[in-house]
Structures are given as structure tokens and as C-alpha cells.
Write a protein that holds these residues in place. Structure first.
Motif, PDB file in Angstrom:
ATOM      1  N   PHE A 202       0.681  -1.146  -0.020  1.00  0.00           N
ATOM      2  CA  PHE A 202      -0.117   0.068  -0.017  1.00  0.00           C
ATOM      3  C   PHE A 202       0.794   1.327  -0.005  1.00  0.00           C
ATOM      4  O   PHE A 202       0.404   2.440   0.635  1.00  0.00           O
ATOM      5  N   ASN A 203       2.083   1.183  -0.550  1.00  0.00           N
ATOM      6  CA  ASN A 203       2.917   2.289  -0.667  1.00  0.00           C
ATOM      7  C   ASN A 203       2.260   3.379  -1.348  1.00  0.00           C
ATOM      8  O   ASN A 203       2.117   3.310  -2.596  1.00  0.00           O
ATOM      9  N   GLY A 204       1.969   4.655  -0.595  1.00  0.00           N
ATOM     10  CA  GLY A 204       1.391   5.490  -1.323  1.00  0.00           C
ATOM     11  C   GLY A 204       0.134   5.580  -1.831  1.00  0.00           C
ATOM     12  O   GLY A 204      -0.678   6.274  -2.620  1.00  0.00           O
ATOM     13  N   THR A 205      -0.707   4.636  -1.184  1.00  0.00           N
ATOM     14  CA  THR A 205      -2.004   4.350  -1.480  1.00  0.00           C
ATOM     15  C   THR A 205      -3.122   4.958  -0.697  1.00  0.00           C
ATOM     16  O   THR A 205      -2.845   4.842   0.733  1.00  0.00           O
ATOM     17  N   LEU A 206      -4.370   5.297  -1.106  1.00  0.00           N
ATOM     18  CA  LEU A 206      -5.388   5.842  -0.142  1.00  0.00           C
ATOM     19  C   LEU A 206      -6.316   4.501  -0.337  1.00  0.00           C
ATOM     20  O   LEU A 206      -6.696   3.966  -1.364  1.00  0.00           O
ATOM     21  N   VAL A 207      -6.715   4.015   0.945  1.00  0.00           N
ATOM     22  CA  VAL A 207      -7.586   3.033   1.149  1.00  0.00           C
ATOM     23  C   VAL A 207      -9.054   3.298   1.464  1.00  0.00           C
ATOM     24  O   VAL A 207      -9.275   4.030   2.388  1.00  0.00           O
ATOM     25  N   ILE A 208      -9.782   2.869   0.891  1.00  0.00           N
ATOM     26  CA  ILE A 208     -11.417   2.937   1.273  1.00  0.00           C
ATOM     27  C   ILE A 208     -11.852   1.780   1.391  1.00  0.00           C
ATOM     28  O   ILE A 208     -12.051   0.744   0.593  1.00  0.00           O
ATOM     29  N   ALA A 209     -12.259   1.343   2.550  1.00  0.00           N
ATOM     30  CA  ALA A 209     -13.040   0.180   3.272  1.00  0.00           C
ATOM     31  C   ALA A 209     -14.459   0.552   3.340  1.00  0.00           C
ATOM     32  O   ALA A 209     -14.893   1.251   4.050  1.00  0.00           O
ATOM     33  N   MET A 210     -15.121  -0.416   2.451  1.00  0.00           N
ATOM     34  CA  MET A 210     -16.643   0.079   2.296  1.00  0.00           C
ATOM     35  C   MET A 210     -17.489  -0.703   3.356  1.00  0.00           C
ATOM     36  O   MET A 210     -18.772  -0.339   3.340  1.00  0.00           O
ATOM     37  N   GLY A 211     -17.073  -1.695   4.187  1.00  0.00           N
ATOM     38  CA  GLY A 211     -17.776  -2.509   4.890  1.00  0.00           C
ATOM     39  C   GLY A 211     -18.186  -1.950   6.299  1.00  0.00           C
ATOM     40  O   GLY A 211     -17.706  -0.712   6.694  1.00  0.00           O
ATOM     41  N   CYS A 212     -18.670  -2.773   7.268  1.00  0.00           N
ATOM     42  CA  CYS A 212     -18.954  -2.056   8.477  1.00  0.00           C
ATOM     43  C   CYS A 212     -17.757  -2.038   9.354  1.00  0.00           C
ATOM     44  O   CYS A 212     -16.962  -2.744   9.242  1.00  0.00           O
ATOM     45  N   ASP A 213     -18.110  -1.187  10.360  1.00  0.00           N
ATOM     46  CA  ASP A 213     -17.145  -0.976  11.641  1.00  0.00           C
ATOM     47  C   ASP A 213     -15.767  -0.452  11.194  1.00  0.00           C
ATOM     48  O   ASP A 213     -14.799  -0.995  11.977  1.00  0.00           O
ATOM     49  N   GLY A 214     -15.491  -0.187  10.147  1.00  0.00           N
ATOM     50  CA  GLY A 214     -14.066  -0.314   9.430  1.00  0.00           C
ATOM     51  C   GLY A 214     -13.206   0.864  10.275  1.00  0.00           C
ATOM     52  O   GLY A 214     -11.878   0.362  10.258  1.00  0.00           O
ATOM     53  N   THR A 215     -13.580   1.621  10.854  1.00  0.00           N
ATOM     54  CA  THR A 215     -12.964   2.621  11.959  1.00  0.00           C
ATOM     55  C   THR A 215     -12.876   2.188  13.473  1.00  0.00           C
ATOM     56  O   THR A 215     -12.190   2.724  14.350  1.00  0.00           O
ATOM     57  N   LEU A 216     -13.454   1.157  13.756  1.00  0.00           N
ATOM     58  CA  LEU A 216     -13.611   0.664  15.017  1.00  0.00           C
ATOM     59  C   LEU A 216     -12.503  -0.073  15.411  1.00  0.00           C
ATOM     60  O   LEU A 216     -12.443  -0.553  16.738  1.00  0.00           O
ATOM     61  N   ASP A 217     -11.319  -0.646  14.727  1.00  0.00           N
ATOM     62  CA  ASP A 217     -10.287  -1.289  15.108  1.00  0.00           C
ATOM     63  C   ASP A 217      -9.000  -0.444  14.592  1.00  0.00           C
ATOM     64  O   ASP A 217      -8.707  -0.460  13.621  1.00  0.00           O
ATOM     65  N   PRO A 218      -8.618   0.105  15.886  1.00  0.00           N
ATOM     66  CA  PRO A 218      -7.201   0.974  15.372  1.00  0.00           C
ATOM     67  C   PRO A 218      -6.079   0.116  14.927  1.00  0.00           C
ATOM     68  O   PRO A 218      -5.130   0.652  14.274  1.00  0.00           O
ATOM     69  N   LEU A 219      -6.121  -1.375  15.346  1.00  0.00           N
ATOM     70  CA  LEU A 219      -4.870  -2.165  14.821  1.00  0.00           C
ATOM     71  C   LEU A 219      -4.916  -2.242  13.213  1.00  0.00           C
ATOM     72  O   LEU A 219      -3.741  -2.023  12.699  1.00  0.00           O
ATOM     73  N   ILE A 220      -6.157  -2.454  12.722  1.00  0.00           N
ATOM     74  CA  ILE A 220      -5.877  -2.583  11.231  1.00  0.00           C
ATOM     75  C   ILE A 220      -5.600  -1.257  10.443  1.00  0.00           C
ATOM     76  O   ILE A 220      -4.972  -1.366   9.500  1.00  0.00           O
ATOM     77  N   ILE A 221      -6.054  -0.172  11.003  1.00  0.00           N
ATOM     78  CA  ILE A 221      -5.819   1.089  10.489  1.00  0.00           C
ATOM     79  C   ILE A 221      -4.310   1.519  10.748  1.00  0.00           C
ATOM     80  O   ILE A 221      -3.780   1.784   9.663  1.00  0.00           O
ATOM     81  N   GLU A 222      -3.747   1.214  11.718  1.00  0.00           N
ATOM     82  CA  GLU A 222      -2.410   1.471  11.943  1.00  0.00           C
ATOM     83  C   GLU A 222      -1.488   0.557  10.865  1.00  0.00           C
ATOM     84  O   GLU A 222      -0.402   0.890  10.373  1.00  0.00           O
ATOM     85  N   GLU A 223      -1.866  -0.801  10.728  1.00  0.00           N
ATOM     86  CA  GLU A 223      -1.267  -1.741  10.017  1.00  0.00           C
ATOM     87  C   GLU A 223      -1.295  -1.080   8.580  1.00  0.00           C
ATOM     88  O   GLU A 223      -0.219  -1.330   7.561  1.00  0.00           O
ATOM     89  N   PHE A 224      -2.353  -0.816   7.872  1.00  0.00           N
ATOM     90  CA  PHE A 224      -2.323  -0.144   6.649  1.00  0.00           C
ATOM     91  C   PHE A 224      -1.414   0.953   6.583  1.00  0.00           C
ATOM     92  O   PHE A 224      -0.583   1.172   5.388  1.00  0.00           O
ATOM     93  N   MET A 225      -1.186   1.744   7.449  1.00  0.00           N
ATOM     94  CA  MET A 225      -0.383   2.888   7.429  1.00  0.00           C
ATOM     95  C   MET A 225       1.061   2.427   7.280  1.00  0.00           C
ATOM     96  O   MET A 225       1.956   2.751   6.812  1.00  0.00           O
ATOM     97  N   ASN A 226       1.237   1.182   8.425  1.00  0.00           N
ATOM     98  CA  ASN A 226       2.649   0.627   8.388  1.00  0.00           C
ATOM     99  C   ASN A 226       3.031   0.067   6.841  1.00  0.00           C
ATOM    100  O   ASN A 226       4.204   0.107   6.764  1.00  0.00           O
ATOM    101  N   GLN A 227       2.123  -0.404   6.217  1.00  0.00           N
ATOM    102  CA  GLN A 227       2.358  -0.680   4.900  1.00  0.00           C
ATOM    103  C   GLN A 227       2.436  -0.033   3.735  1.00  0.00           C
ATOM    104  O   GLN A 227       2.369  -0.310   2.658  1.00  0.00           O
ATOM    105  N   GLY A 228       2.390   1.644   4.257  1.00  0.00           N
ATOM    106  CA  GLY A 228       2.598   2.781   3.173  1.00  0.00           C
ATOM    107  C   GLY A 228       1.436   3.574   2.705  1.00  0.00           C
ATOM    108  O   GLY A 228       1.599   4.313   2.126  1.00  0.00           O
TER     109      GLY A 228
END
Length: 288
Positions: A202-228
Motif C-alpha cells: 500500500f505504498n502511497g495508497t489511499l484505502v477506502i474500506a466500504m464494509g461495516c465498523d471499518g474505523t472501530l479497530d485501530p490495529l488494522i488502520i495502523e497496519e495499513f499505514m505501516n504498509q505505506g
């Protein structure tokens, strides 16, 4: 000591040990100093010229790279191969061809090449092998919280004997798209899967997650950021598929046709499309 022969006789010449006059020595020393001074001057001049060239090259490279790097919307000026991935894991059970056509038209008009992966294509192995280089990745996938971790649902039917190592590490799980467990279970992945199996995708990528509860898990948000990832947009709670489709079309139009900032586009989408009519979820944005 030197001698010269005059009329058959040898005569001593006393002009010092070197046989040279003192005045001649001083002239040679002065000439040597002049040559050394000119040499040092030339060397210093060449060093300065080299530094100027190096600095100019660095600045040109730096600002040239800045002009072609991804901005907050996932766009890249000067890049003729802008690419978007629409990963539509819902296509088999909830197809929306109108959504796909409208989204593709909007993004193509903005200069993007759009790759659509849908239905049975969206497997665990597909996510592992997702190509790098997408400026925008749209995840049209079911998602749900389990033990406070968000799981993204693939369209791949669950099998006990498949992905055994991933299941053992609990980065892949069996998931049901309904609470009654009457449907065919599928594989779902969490933040640990993104970390272990999607490194650098995900280097330089904007991610749009269309499913439910997408912002309720800080770990997956952080991990997308860690992967760029340069940003992550998703819902603050449960959301209807139809509402998410409508909001995502409005959001992408605001970002890439109207050229609004992400904050402006999300605010406009939440105001004009509104919160989810059943659950009240709204779009939220996170950046590194």
C-alpha cells in the motif's frame, strides 16, 4: 666541485655545491610556488563546480520526485500509469454493476486505469498476491468485529484444511455474512494478515474500506499505514451495502472530479448522502 679545461690546464669553478648562482635558485623557487598556487586554484575551482553540479542534480531529483509523488487523494502528477483497484468481494451475493460502471467512469475521466477484481477472484491468495503500485484501493467487502478486531471477508468458501498455518496464527478465520450462520462461511482476514502477508502493498495508497465498523479497530488502520498507505477511509459502525455504494460514488466524485481535499469530500458526503439510515454510521478518515 667542478673543473673546466682551459689551454690544457684545469681551473677550479667555485659557484657553490650545485654549481648554480643564488639568484637562479630564488627564481626557480618562486616559479615553483606560482605553479603550485595555480594548481591549487584550479583544484579548488573544480571542487566548487562539482559541488554546484551535485547540488543542482539533487534539487532537480528531489523536486521532480515531489511533483510525481502521491498526494493525499492518491493522485500523482506526471505519472501516466495511475492505477486503482476495486476489490469487490460482494459481487457474488450483492452485485451492483451500476456502481462499478459509475465508479470506473469517474476514475477513468480523472486519468486512472481501473482494475476490477470481483466475486470468486477475491480469495486469501489473491490478497496475498495483490500487485503493488495502486494509488487507490477500494475494498467492497463485508467486514465485522470479532474480539475487537476487524475482519475483512473474502468471497472464498471456508475449508478447515486450507490456510492451516494462517488459521493457526489466527490471522485468517471462518466468518459468516449473517448472524444466523445459515449462509456458506467464508475466509476472513484481520490486521495480522495485512502485517504478515501484505507487506509494502500500500505504498502511497489511499484505502477506502466500504464494509461495516471499518474505523472501530485501530490495529488494522495502523497496519495499513505501516504498509505505506497515505490514508484510510471507512465507516464508524454498521452500514447498509446500498448506502455504502451511494456514499462511495459521491466520495470518489468529490475527490477526483471536483478535486476536493479528503476532509472536504468526506464532510460533503456525510452531509449530502447522510449517515446510514438504519445504524447512523458516517465516514471517517485517518492519516499517518
Amino acid at each position: 666541485m667542478a673543473f673546466s679545461k682551459v689551454n690544457g690546464m684545469f681551473r677550479n669553478k667555485k659557484h657553490g655545491k650545485s654549481g648554480k648562482k643564488p639568484g637562479g635558485i630564488r627564481r626557480e623557487v618562486y616559479a615553483d610556488k606560482e605553479r603550485m598556487r595555480r594548481t591549487y586554484t584550479i583544484i579548488a575551482f573544480l571542487i566548487i563546480i562539482s559541488l554546484v553540479i551535485l547540488v543542482s542534480y539533487y534539487l532537480a531529483t528531489y523536486f521532480g520526485g515531489s511533483n510525481s509523488s502521491a498526494n493525499e487523494n492518491g493522485e500523482s502528477s506526471g505519472d501516466s500509469s495511475l492505477k486503482v483497484a476495486l476489490i469487490d468481494g460482494l459481487y457474488t451475493t450483492h452485485p451492483n454493476d451500476k456502481f462499478t460502471r459509475s465508479l470506473t467512469e469517474t476514475l477513468q475521466e480523472a486519468g486512472f486505469e481501473v482494475d476490477v477484481f470481483r466475486g470468486t477472484e477475491v480469495t486469501v491468495n489473491f490478497l496475498k498476491s495483490l500487485p503493488n503500485g495502486y494509488k487507490l484501493v477500494i475494498l467492497r467487502m463485508h467486514s465485522a468485529l470479532h474480539d475487537d478486531q476487524l475482519y475483512l471477508f473474502t468471497a472464498e468458501p471456508y475449508s478447515v484444511g486450507k490456510y492451516t498455518q494462517e488459521q493457526q496464527f489466527q490471522i485468517v478465520k471462518k466468518a459468516y455474512t449473517t448472524e444466523t450462520e445459515e449462509t456458506q462461511p467464508v475466509f476472513a482476514v484481520n490486521w495480522g494478515f495485512v502485517k504478515r502477508c501484505m507487506t509494502g502493498k500500500f505504498n502511497g495508497t489511499l484505502v477506502i474500506a466500504m464494509g461495516c465498523d471499518g474505523t472501530l479497530d485501530p490495529l488494522i488502520i495502523e497496519e495499513f499505514m505501516n504498509q505505506g498507505a497515505v490514508g484510510y477511509i471507512s465507516w464508524s459502525g454498521p452500514v447498509l451495502i446500498s448506502h455504502s455504494d451511494t456514499a462511495t460514488l459521491h466520495l470518489t466524485d468529490a475527490l477526483y472530479s471536483e478535486k476536493l481535499s479528503i476532509d472536504e469530500a468526506i464532510e460533503g458526503t456525510n452531509n449530502q448522502v447522510g449517515p446510514d439510515p438504519e445504524h447512523g454510521a458516517v465516514l471517517e478518515y485517518y492519516a499517518p
